[in-house]
Design a protein around this motif. Structure first.
Motif, PDB file in Angstrom:
ATOM      1  N   PRO A 273     -20.362 -48.703 -10.468  1.00 23.75           N
ATOM      2  CA  PRO A 273     -20.860 -47.721  -9.325  1.00 23.75           C
ATOM      3  C   PRO A 273     -19.473 -47.674  -8.248  1.00 23.75           C
ATOM      4  O   PRO A 273     -19.131 -48.784  -7.928  1.00 23.75           O
ATOM      5  CB  PRO A 273     -21.983 -48.407  -8.572  1.00 23.75           C
ATOM      6  N   HIS A 274     -19.101 -46.366  -8.050  1.00 22.19           N
ATOM      7  CA  HIS A 274     -17.872 -46.281  -7.250  1.00 22.19           C
ATOM      8  C   HIS A 274     -17.819 -44.858  -6.591  1.00 22.19           C
ATOM      9  O   HIS A 274     -18.453 -43.966  -7.140  1.00 22.19           O
ATOM     10  CB  HIS A 274     -16.566 -46.502  -8.070  1.00 22.19           C
ATOM     11  N   ILE A 275     -17.025 -44.832  -5.556  1.00 26.62           N
ATOM     12  CA  ILE A 275     -16.530 -43.339  -5.027  1.00 26.62           C
ATOM     13  C   ILE A 275     -15.089 -43.245  -5.466  1.00 26.62           C
ATOM     14  O   ILE A 275     -14.370 -43.979  -4.854  1.00 26.62           O
ATOM     15  CB  ILE A 275     -16.926 -43.371  -3.468  1.00 26.62           C
ATOM     16  N   THR A 276     -15.106 -42.408  -6.488  1.00 29.07           N
ATOM     17  CA  THR A 276     -13.497 -42.010  -6.634  1.00 29.07           C
ATOM     18  C   THR A 276     -12.680 -41.595  -5.355  1.00 29.07           C
ATOM     19  O   THR A 276     -13.021 -40.710  -4.782  1.00 29.07           O
ATOM     20  CB  THR A 276     -13.304 -41.110  -7.733  1.00 29.07           C
ATOM     21  N   LEU A 277     -11.497 -42.090  -5.464  1.00 26.33           N
ATOM     22  CA  LEU A 277     -10.619 -41.718  -4.229  1.00 26.33           C
ATOM     23  C   LEU A 277      -9.272 -40.753  -4.825  1.00 26.33           C
ATOM     24  O   LEU A 277      -8.818 -39.936  -4.456  1.00 26.33           O
ATOM     25  CB  LEU A 277     -10.038 -42.758  -3.449  1.00 26.33           C
ATOM     26  N   LYS A 278      -8.943 -41.562  -5.994  1.00 29.14           N
ATOM     27  CA  LYS A 278      -7.791 -40.674  -6.891  1.00 29.14           C
ATOM     28  C   LYS A 278      -8.172 -40.950  -8.421  1.00 29.14           C
ATOM     29  O   LYS A 278      -8.594 -42.019  -9.038  1.00 29.14           O
ATOM     30  CB  LYS A 278      -6.602 -41.665  -6.625  1.00 29.14           C
TER      31      LYS A 278
ATOM     32  N   ASP B 140      -1.316 -34.256  -8.820  1.00 27.98           N
ATOM     33  CA  ASP B 140      -2.592 -33.760  -7.865  1.00 27.98           C
ATOM     34  C   ASP B 140      -3.470 -33.156  -9.023  1.00 27.98           C
ATOM     35  O   ASP B 140      -3.194 -31.758  -9.328  1.00 27.98           O
ATOM     36  CB  ASP B 140      -2.013 -32.930  -6.712  1.00 27.98           C
ATOM     37  N   GLU B 141      -4.516 -33.715  -9.059  1.00 28.36           N
ATOM     38  CA  GLU B 141      -5.495 -33.092 -10.040  1.00 28.36           C
ATOM     39  C   GLU B 141      -6.644 -32.104  -9.220  1.00 28.36           C
ATOM     40  O   GLU B 141      -6.560 -32.405  -8.036  1.00 28.36           O
ATOM     41  CB  GLU B 141      -6.756 -34.362 -10.644  1.00 28.36           C
ATOM     42  N   LEU B 142      -7.046 -31.105 -10.015  1.00 29.96           N
ATOM     43  CA  LEU B 142      -7.969 -30.246  -9.400  1.00 29.96           C
ATOM     44  C   LEU B 142      -9.088 -30.830  -8.550  1.00 29.96           C
ATOM     45  O   LEU B 142      -9.433 -30.481  -7.517  1.00 29.96           O
ATOM     46  CB  LEU B 142      -8.409 -29.213 -10.347  1.00 29.96           C
ATOM     47  N   SER B 143      -9.608 -32.034  -9.123  1.00 35.63           N
ATOM     48  CA  SER B 143     -10.735 -32.855  -8.567  1.00 35.63           C
ATOM     49  C   SER B 143     -10.271 -33.483  -7.160  1.00 35.63           C
ATOM     50  O   SER B 143     -10.886 -33.775  -6.447  1.00 35.63           O
ATOM     51  CB  SER B 143     -11.419 -33.548  -9.362  1.00 35.63           C
ATOM     52  N   ASP B 144      -8.928 -33.661  -7.271  1.00 31.46           N
ATOM     53  CA  ASP B 144      -8.256 -34.345  -6.312  1.00 31.46           C
ATOM     54  C   ASP B 144      -8.358 -33.344  -4.832  1.00 31.46           C
ATOM     55  O   ASP B 144      -8.625 -33.756  -3.885  1.00 31.46           O
ATOM     56  CB  ASP B 144      -6.836 -34.687  -6.377  1.00 31.46           C
ATOM     57  N   ARG B 145      -7.968 -32.144  -5.201  1.00 29.96           N
ATOM     58  CA  ARG B 145      -8.034 -31.107  -4.292  1.00 29.96           C
ATOM     59  C   ARG B 145      -9.434 -30.621  -3.930  1.00 29.96           C
ATOM     60  O   ARG B 145      -9.448 -30.003  -2.650  1.00 29.96           O
ATOM     61  CB  ARG B 145      -7.130 -29.979  -4.798  1.00 29.96           C
ATOM     62  N   ASN B 146     -10.237 -30.578  -4.559  1.00 33.37           N
ATOM     63  CA  ASN B 146     -11.701 -30.231  -4.282  1.00 33.37           C
ATOM     64  C   ASN B 146     -12.421 -31.315  -4.262  1.00 33.37           C
ATOM     65  O   ASN B 146     -13.569 -31.364  -5.107  1.00 33.37           O
ATOM     66  CB  ASN B 146     -12.209 -29.285  -5.172  1.00 33.37           C
TER      67      ASN B 146
ATOM     68  N   GLU C 105     -10.601 -37.824   5.228  1.00 33.57           N
ATOM     69  CA  GLU C 105      -9.224 -38.241   5.935  1.00 33.57           C
ATOM     70  C   GLU C 105      -8.508 -39.140   4.860  1.00 33.57           C
ATOM     71  O   GLU C 105      -7.415 -39.036   4.641  1.00 33.57           O
ATOM     72  CB  GLU C 105      -9.408 -38.829   7.259  1.00 33.57           C
ATOM     73  N   LEU C 106      -9.111 -40.217   4.697  1.00 34.48           N
ATOM     74  CA  LEU C 106      -8.583 -41.307   3.554  1.00 34.48           C
ATOM     75  C   LEU C 106      -8.163 -40.801   2.385  1.00 34.48           C
ATOM     76  O   LEU C 106      -7.045 -40.704   1.823  1.00 34.48           O
ATOM     77  CB  LEU C 106      -9.427 -42.362   3.636  1.00 34.48           C
ATOM     78  N   GLN C 107      -9.096 -39.691   1.767  1.00 35.20           N
ATOM     79  CA  GLN C 107      -8.899 -39.428   0.603  1.00 35.20           C
ATOM     80  C   GLN C 107      -7.580 -38.110   0.554  1.00 35.20           C
ATOM     81  O   GLN C 107      -6.591 -38.418  -0.052  1.00 35.20           O
ATOM     82  CB  GLN C 107     -10.157 -38.587  -0.175  1.00 35.20           C
TER      83      GLN C 107
END
Length: 184
Positions: free
Chosen positions: A42-47, A118-124, A101-103
């Motif tokens: 279980p995790h919260i993706t940052l990148k 820079d993936e689409l899900s990184d931007r959204n 802000e961290l992300q």
């Protein structure tokens, strides 16, 4: 020899949160046969996942540690269940300006300093803890959603580190944890 591996960057909640979230994934596997979400903790993706030269893994760790030197710890709240259409079911993360802000800063750092795409899900960016995806079929969606709503929980935890996860034999494993505010 250049060996390219897959990595991603995430926040890993501590116990008992990680265990509770994992138990929900196990219940989904038992009742519906879905197991893809069990391929990572279980995790919260940052990148989002990226390819990187394994021989330069120490450099990756060092660069990300430098990035985190001035990062302050903050709290993250888990609450509710959400979906992305009928393809993903997740535990929600309460709106949090420090996390956003961290992300955002990490995304810029990875693009500028590590030359990562820079993936689409990184931007959204929509932080969450995934419970079911990829092998979640529309025919099972409502049943899985009903189950996770019954099993959901609210929690809060202090974030003071970021994990580098690496794909190994089809599963994502924590390769290294990098603490905030510490160099090296």
């Amino acid at each position: 020899m250049k060996i390219i591996q897959k990595y991603f960057l995430a926040l890993i909640p501590p116990d008992p949160i990680i265990s509770k979230s994992h138990e929900i994934k196990e219940e989904i596997r038992k009742k519906f046969g879905l197991k893809y979400a069990l391929k990572s903790p279980p995790h919260i993706t940052l990148k989002m996942p990226f390819s990187y030269n394994e021989a330069k893994e120490d450099q990756l760790t060092d660069r990300l540690s430098e990035f985190l030197v001035n990062q302050k710890s903050f709290s993250v709240g888990i609450s509710g269940i959400g979906t992305f259409g009928q393809r993903v079911i997740f535990q929600g993360i309460r709106t949090n300006p420090e996390l956003l802000e961290l992300q955002k800063n990490l995304k810029s750092f990875c693009k500028r300093e590590l030359l990562l795409v820079d993936e689409l899900s990184d931007r959204n960016y929509h932080p969450h803890l995934t419970l079911a995806f990829k092998d979640l079929k529309p025919s099972k969606f409502d049943g899985v959603l009903e189950l996770v709503k019954d099993l959901q929980f609210d929690a809060e935890f202090k974030v003071d580190r970021m994990a580098i996860l690496k794909k190994n034999e089809g599963k994502w494993q924590i390769q290294k944890e990098l603490f905030f505010g510490i160099n090296g």
